[in-house]
Design an enzyme around this catalytic site. Structure first.
Site, PDB file in Angstrom:
ATOM      1  N   GLU A 190      -6.258  -4.026 -17.780  1.00  0.00           N
ATOM      2  CA  GLU A 190      -6.936  -4.355 -16.512  1.00  0.00           C
ATOM      3  C   GLU A 190      -7.923  -3.244 -16.125  1.00  0.00           C
ATOM      4  OE1 GLU A 190      -5.052  -6.969 -14.160  1.00  0.00           O
ATOM      5  OE2 GLU A 190      -6.398  -6.751 -12.466  1.00  0.00           O
ATOM      6  N   GLY A 246      -6.691 -15.643  -8.310  1.00  0.00           N
ATOM      7  CA  GLY A 246      -7.379 -14.917  -7.251  1.00  0.00           C
ATOM      8  C   GLY A 246      -6.678 -14.994  -5.907  1.00  0.00           C
ATOM      9  N   HIS A 293       0.829  -1.212   0.000  1.00  0.00           N
ATOM     10  CA  HIS A 293       0.000   0.000   0.000  1.00  0.00           C
ATOM     11  C   HIS A 293       0.866   1.266   0.000  1.00  0.00           C
ATOM     12  CE1 HIS A 293      -3.948  -1.865   0.166  1.00  0.00           C
ATOM     13  NE2 HIS A 293      -3.414  -2.775   0.967  1.00  0.00           N
ATOM     14  N   THR A 294       2.062   1.146  -0.562  1.00  0.00           N
ATOM     15  CA  THR A 294       2.918   2.317  -0.746  1.00  0.00           C
ATOM     16  C   THR A 294       2.800   2.844  -2.180  1.00  0.00           C
ATOM     17  OG1 THR A 294       4.695   0.775  -1.258  1.00  0.00           O
ATOM     18  CG2 THR A 294       4.666   1.675   0.971  1.00  0.00           C
ATOM     19  N   TYR A 334     -10.572  -0.558  -0.688  1.00  0.00           N
ATOM     20  CA  TYR A 334      -9.392   0.014  -1.357  1.00  0.00           C
ATOM     21  C   TYR A 334      -9.574   1.526  -1.537  1.00  0.00           C
ATOM     22  CZ  TYR A 334      -5.885   0.709  -5.051  1.00  0.00           C
ATOM     23  OH  TYR A 334      -4.824   1.152  -5.795  1.00  0.00           O
ATOM     24  N   SER A 355      -8.468 -21.622 -22.899  1.00  0.00           N
ATOM     25  CA  SER A 355      -7.535 -21.730 -21.774  1.00  0.00           C
ATOM     26  C   SER A 355      -7.644 -23.123 -21.190  1.00  0.00           C
ATOM     27  CB  SER A 355      -7.881 -20.696 -20.696  1.00  0.00           C
ATOM     28  OG  SER A 355      -7.174 -20.995 -19.509  1.00  0.00           O
ATOM     29  N   LEU A 364      -1.421 -13.417  -6.330  1.00  0.00           N
ATOM     30  CA  LEU A 364      -0.097 -13.620  -6.926  1.00  0.00           C
ATOM     31  C   LEU A 364      -0.105 -13.190  -8.391  1.00  0.00           C
ATOM     32  CD1 LEU A 364       0.752 -17.081  -5.315  1.00  0.00           C
ATOM     33  CD2 LEU A 364       1.409 -14.815  -4.504  1.00  0.00           C
ATOM     34  N   ASP A 381       2.170  -5.090 -10.386  1.00  0.00           N
ATOM     35  CA  ASP A 381       2.052  -6.485 -10.827  1.00  0.00           C
ATOM     36  C   ASP A 381       2.558  -6.650 -12.254  1.00  0.00           C
ATOM     37  OD1 ASP A 381       0.756  -6.429  -8.464  1.00  0.00           O
ATOM     38  OD2 ASP A 381      -1.195  -7.067  -9.227  1.00  0.00           O
TER      39      ASP A 381
HETATM   40  P1  ADP Z   1      -5.065 -12.572  -9.319  1.00  0.00           P
HETATM   41  O1  ADP Z   1      -4.774 -12.147  -7.922  1.00  0.00           O
HETATM   42  O2  ADP Z   1      -4.709 -14.005  -9.537  1.00  0.00           O
HETATM   43  O3  ADP Z   1      -4.508 -11.657 -10.345  1.00  0.00           O
HETATM   44  P2  ADP Z   1      -7.557 -11.606 -10.390  1.00  0.00           P
HETATM   45  O4  ADP Z   1      -8.940 -11.702  -9.892  1.00  0.00           O
HETATM   46  O5  ADP Z   1      -6.954 -10.279 -10.601  1.00  0.00           O
HETATM   47  O6  ADP Z   1      -6.657 -12.506  -9.424  1.00  0.00           O
HETATM   48  O7  ADP Z   1      -7.446 -12.366 -11.793  1.00  0.00           O
HETATM   49  C1  ADP Z   1      -7.975 -13.659 -11.943  1.00  0.00           C
HETATM   50  C2  ADP Z   1      -8.715 -13.728 -13.269  1.00  0.00           C
HETATM   51  O8  ADP Z   1      -7.779 -13.671 -14.364  1.00  0.00           O
HETATM   52  C3  ADP Z   1      -9.451 -15.030 -13.484  1.00  0.00           C
HETATM   53  O9  ADP Z   1     -10.746 -14.976 -12.907  1.00  0.00           O
HETATM   54  C4  ADP Z   1      -9.512 -15.113 -15.010  1.00  0.00           C
HETATM   55  O10 ADP Z   1     -10.551 -14.299 -15.504  1.00  0.00           O
HETATM   56  C5  ADP Z   1      -8.189 -14.500 -15.434  1.00  0.00           C
HETATM   57  N1  ADP Z   1      -7.154 -15.542 -15.621  1.00  0.00           N
HETATM   58  C6  ADP Z   1      -6.011 -15.668 -14.920  1.00  0.00           C
HETATM   59  N2  ADP Z   1      -5.278 -16.725 -15.375  1.00  0.00           N
HETATM   60  C7  ADP Z   1      -5.979 -17.287 -16.381  1.00  0.00           C
HETATM   61  C8  ADP Z   1      -5.770 -18.410 -17.255  1.00  0.00           C
HETATM   62  N3  ADP Z   1      -4.690 -19.176 -17.175  1.00  0.00           N
HETATM   63  N4  ADP Z   1      -6.717 -18.677 -18.184  1.00  0.00           N
HETATM   64  C9  ADP Z   1      -7.812 -17.895 -18.285  1.00  0.00           C
HETATM   65  N5  ADP Z   1      -8.072 -16.840 -17.491  1.00  0.00           N
HETATM   66  C10 ADP Z   1      -7.177 -16.527 -16.543  1.00  0.00           C
HETATM   67 MG    MG Z   2      -4.990  -9.598 -10.523  1.00  0.00          MG
END
Ligand code: ADP
Ligand code: MG
Length: 400
Positions: free
Chosen positions: A175, A124, A34-35, A237, A67, A127, A187
């Site tokens: 994003e 989610g 949070h910096t 946030y 995917s 990471l 990130d």
């Molecule tokens: P995170 O902390 O992992 O970044 P987010 O909610 O920001 O969590 O992002 C997760 C979302 O990114 C998933 O719900 C999906 O929509 C997308 N995503 C991440 N990796 C993949 C993948 N390998 N294939 C398809 N979608 C993905």
């Molecule tokens: Mg994310």
């Protein structure tokens, strides 16, 4: 999952082999939480897990998204690229292609493409599976869409560093605009600029950074996943952003500043009484302390003082728990159990907070003990099962 297995999956889906394979990593932030939006630095490193992308041109004028992690398949005409409804996962990829075109008017999608993603970052968990997916897409499609010769970087970028910063900015814009998440730049920068066995001391305001070697003899970076459904939602946030803003306004009556990160700990003693809002004061105290801790942690790492680095990580968690109030019972349970294990140098929440993961420095001989004790304490307190990953610090985005 090997790249051969990914190729086999591509062939099964599309009836031919992929022409190119790309990879971009997830990340873990070691300290500096949070910096970023307060003008301060962060200290993340890229992980050896992330997102792979396999592509081949098609003659059908469509982008086909598959995917290996998702059921849903998407097919979008190349002249009808726009955000897709219902939180479609393809937005994290499609958006990058759109943003490349907007940022580089001479960029051209020459044909349709068949795409296959595979990710091994737990989604989610904080990471950054999303940044890995964005940056790998930006890397692939800047190469595909730029008109450039073999030896030069797309769009005439003078060096790798500048090109990689552009990939991060494309990912962040995607994003914001396609996923609706107003994230900072950490990130995507970590995913683009990562370097094996180095962490990235990054100023999120200027995007300047320094690669700092992470030499941890007999010590590992261990990530513990809460598997908690709680997240730092946009409401919490935005509250934090607003409270920091209030603190800046009130401090500026006695000492004009733009960002809280401009204040040293000495400055803080002089200005803290100017903050009349007690919540804003706590939030600001975290930011000022965290900026100082992050700088001290970078110096400690350079000098090989890993024990001190660990103490700073633990102090960071305490500040995020007591002053910033973004930890929550699950992250606290993991960190507090970790602190009790002999052979743990430090442990803290990482990412936005409430759910997600902690990051800990653990001596090799203590890793099994750590998993057993922290896992059982966590389950006793929360009823949830934690997962543990021994992290390897890997390189940033690449073509394989
Ligand atoms: P995170 O902390 O992992 O970044 P987010 O909610 O920001 O969590 O992002 C997760 C979302 O990114 C998933 O719900 C999906 O929509 C997308 N995503 C991440 N990796 C993949 C993948 N390998 N294939 C398809 N979608 C993905
Ligand atoms: Mg994310």
């Amino acid at each position: 999952m090997t790249t051969q297995e990914m190729q086999a999956a591509f062939e099964e889906a599309y009836g031919r082999k992929a022409e190119k394979i790309f990879f971009s990593p997830g990340r873990v932030n070691l300290i500096g939480e949070h910096t970023d939006y307060n003008g301060g630095c962060v200290f993340p490193c890229a992980l050896s897990f992330g997102a792979w992308l396999l592509i081949a041109k098609n003659a059908d004028g469509v982008l086909r998204f598959r995917s290996m992690n998702m059921e849903q398949v998407y097919e979008i005409k190349i002249d009808a690229i726009a955000p897709q409804p219902n939180r479609a996962w393809c937005n994290y990829a499609l958006g990058c292609i759109d943003i490349i075109k907007r940022r580089h008017p001479d960029a051209e999608l020459q044909s349709g493409y068949d795409l296959l993603y595979y990710g091994n970052v737990p989604a989610g968990a904080g990471l950054s599976s999303s940044a890995a997916m964005e940056v790998v897409t930006a890397r692939a499609f800047t190469e595909e869409m730029a008109v450039c010769d073999q030896d030069s970087l797309p769009f005439g970028y003078p060096d790798e560093k500048a090109y990689r910063t552009e990939l991060a900015l494309i990912g962040q814009a995607c994003e914001h605009e396609y996923a609706g998440v107003m994230c900072g730049i950490m990130d995507q920068c970590a995913s683009a600029q990562g370097k094996k066995d180095h962490a990235i001391y990054l100023n999120c305001d200027t995007l300047e950074f320094e690669h700092v070697p992470v030499k941890l003899d007999g010590i590992k970076v261990v990530i513990s996943n809460t598997h908690s459904p709680h997240h730092l939602d946009s409401g919490a946030y935005n509250d934090r952003v607003r409270q920091c803003h209030t603190a800046v306004e009130q401090i500026s009556k006695v000492k004009p500043i733009k960002f809280l990160a401009e204040l040293s700990e000495e400055d803080w003693k002089e200005v803290e009484s100017a903050i009349t809002d007690p919540i804003a004061k706590k939030r600001a105290r975290h930011v000022v302390g965290e900026v100082a801790r992050t700088a001290a942690a970078v110096e400690a790492l350079k000098r090989g003082e890993i024990a001190y680095f660990g103490e700073l990580m633990t102090a960071s968690h305490v500040s995020l728990r007591d002053d910033y109030e973004v930890t929550g019972p699950e992250l606290d349970a993991l960190a507090e159990a970790a602190w009790q294990v002999d052979g743990v140098l430090g442990s803290r929440m990482t990412g936005g907070g409430f759910g997600g993961c902690t990051v800990s420095l653990v001596k090799d001989e203590a890793i099994e003990r750590f998993k057993a004790f922290v896992g059982s304490e966590y389950e006793k307190k929360t009823g949830l099962k934690a997962d543990f990953y021994v992290a390897e610090i890997g390189d940033g985005v690449m073509r394989l």
